[in-house]
Scaffold this motif. Structure first.
Motif, PDB file in Angstrom:
ATOM      1  N   VAL A  34       0.853  -1.296   0.089  1.00 31.83           N
ATOM      2  CA  VAL A  34      -0.165  -0.113   0.013  1.00 31.83           C
ATOM      3  C   VAL A  34       0.833   1.218   0.084  1.00 31.83           C
ATOM      4  N   PHE A  35       2.111   1.162   0.837  1.00 31.86           N
ATOM      5  CA  PHE A  35       2.877   2.330   0.973  1.00 31.86           C
ATOM      6  C   PHE A  35       3.592   2.651  -0.661  1.00 31.86           C
ATOM      7  N   VAL A  36       4.024   1.615  -1.030  1.00 30.59           N
ATOM      8  CA  VAL A  36       4.821   1.849  -2.148  1.00 30.59           C
ATOM      9  C   VAL A  36       3.829   2.264  -3.187  1.00 30.59           C
ATOM     10  N   THR A  37       2.628   1.827  -3.390  1.00 26.57           N
ATOM     11  CA  THR A  37       1.729   2.029  -4.217  1.00 26.57           C
ATOM     12  C   THR A  37       1.291   3.324  -4.443  1.00 26.57           C
ATOM     13  N   ALA A  38       1.143   3.974  -3.219  1.00 29.10           N
ATOM     14  CA  ALA A  38       0.811   5.424  -3.100  1.00 29.10           C
ATOM     15  C   ALA A  38       1.827   6.372  -3.455  1.00 29.10           C
ATOM     16  N   ASP A  66      -4.794   3.852 -12.334  1.00 30.17           N
ATOM     17  CA  ASP A  66      -5.747   3.030 -11.625  1.00 30.17           C
ATOM     18  C   ASP A  66      -4.900   2.357 -10.402  1.00 30.17           C
ATOM     19  N   PRO A  67      -5.488   2.944  -9.336  1.00 34.24           N
ATOM     20  CA  PRO A  67      -4.778   2.462  -7.938  1.00 34.24           C
ATOM     21  C   PRO A  67      -4.763   1.013  -7.783  1.00 34.24           C
ATOM     22  N   LEU A  68      -5.969   0.556  -7.897  1.00 32.26           N
ATOM     23  CA  LEU A  68      -6.048  -1.215  -7.536  1.00 32.26           C
ATOM     24  C   LEU A  68      -5.219  -1.730  -8.744  1.00 32.26           C
ATOM     25  N   ASP A  69      -5.148  -1.507  -9.717  1.00 33.11           N
ATOM     26  CA  ASP A  69      -3.969  -1.953 -10.801  1.00 33.11           C
ATOM     27  C   ASP A  69      -2.674  -1.936 -10.459  1.00 33.11           C
ATOM     28  N   ARG A  70      -2.651  -0.586  -9.979  1.00 36.32           N
ATOM     29  CA  ARG A  70      -1.088  -0.388  -9.518  1.00 36.32           C
ATOM     30  C   ARG A  70      -0.798  -1.123  -8.118  1.00 36.32           C
ATOM     31  N   LEU A  71      -1.637  -1.160  -7.258  1.00 41.91           N
ATOM     32  CA  LEU A  71      -1.447  -2.031  -6.219  1.00 41.91           C
ATOM     33  C   LEU A  71      -1.200  -3.617  -6.519  1.00 41.91           C
TER      34      LEU A  71
END
Length: 236
Positions: free
Chosen positions: A45-49, A100-105
């Motif tokens: 989550v941290f890296v994705t953000a 897209d945040p979910l795809d990135r996560l």
């Protein structure tokens, strides 16, 4: 750890001009809630953000970026290791900074899981142990050459989970401003109870607009943490 490569970010510094420090505060529980809701980890989550924030900053400056090369310390600590100190090796990997945040996560989670089980981690640890036996000046030259070409460094350090006092005062927040190690910036996360403290150490040659970066990173965290809503999809 691969040899140095050309950084992917067009904002990477050619020559360091100075340092700038910024901080952000989050709720540790929000990070855990998002990780649980998406089947990932707090570090994912941290890296994705952070990736989302870097993408936003590039867009603010008219520089498109789809991928970034990150350097991230990966813990190789064994349960049998003595208490105290750290055991980690640096891993460099290219990750997509999609919208897209979910795809990135999902992508970050898959990459991180692959790295945790990569045989090369053991070789990195051997290399680090060998460098530790060399004179400091030589270590600086060799290690610095290996780390060049990274766009950003991200590091996540769990802090105390119970009340801690320092000189008689209750410790509420703790910020780390870790060295960028030749990259444009380092973003460090330290958790102290339910306070998740982000410290940004920026190279002003690459990131002259520190406040804009801070705003972009904050917005990206809001976007990723929103995945913890009941309507969020679960990462496979």
């Amino acid at each position: 750890l691969a040899p140095a490569r050309r950084p992917l970010s067009p904002l990477w510094p050619q020559r360091s001009l100075g340092r700038r420090f910024e901080v952000l505060d989050l709720a540790t529980s929000a990070l855990h809630d998002t990780a649980e809701a998406t089947g990932t980890t707090v570090n994912d989550v941290f890296v994705t953000a952070v990736l989302g924030g870097l993408r936003g900053y590039h867009e603010q400056h008219g520089a498109a970026v789809d991928r970034l090369r990150l350097l991230m310390p990966i813990s190789v600590r064994d349960p049998r290791d003595p208490a105290g100190g750290n055991r980690f090796v640096p891993a460099r990997f290219v990750v997509r900074a999609g919208r897209d945040p979910l795809d990135r996560l999902r992508h970050v989670h898959a990459e991180a899981q692959a790295w945790k089980h990569a045989p090369s981690l053991a070789l990195n640890e051997i290399l680090a142990a060998g460098l530790d036996a060399l004179p400091p000046q030589l270590v600086t030259v060799v290690w610095g050459g290996l780390l060049k070409g990274d766009d950003a460094v991200v590091t996540n350090v769990p802090g105390p989970v119970t009340d801690t006092a320092l000189a008689g005062a209750r410790l509420e927040r703790l910020y780390a401003f870790s060295p960028p190690s030749g990259a444009a910036l380092n973003v460090s996360l330290v958790t102290v109870g339910d306070n998740a403290c982000l410290g940004l150490n920026l190279d002003t040659a690459a990131v002259p607009d520190a406040e804009i970066l801070r705003t972009c990173v904050a917005a990206a965290f809001d976007e990723v943490l929103a995945l913890a809503a009941p309507t969020s999809r679960v990462v496979a």
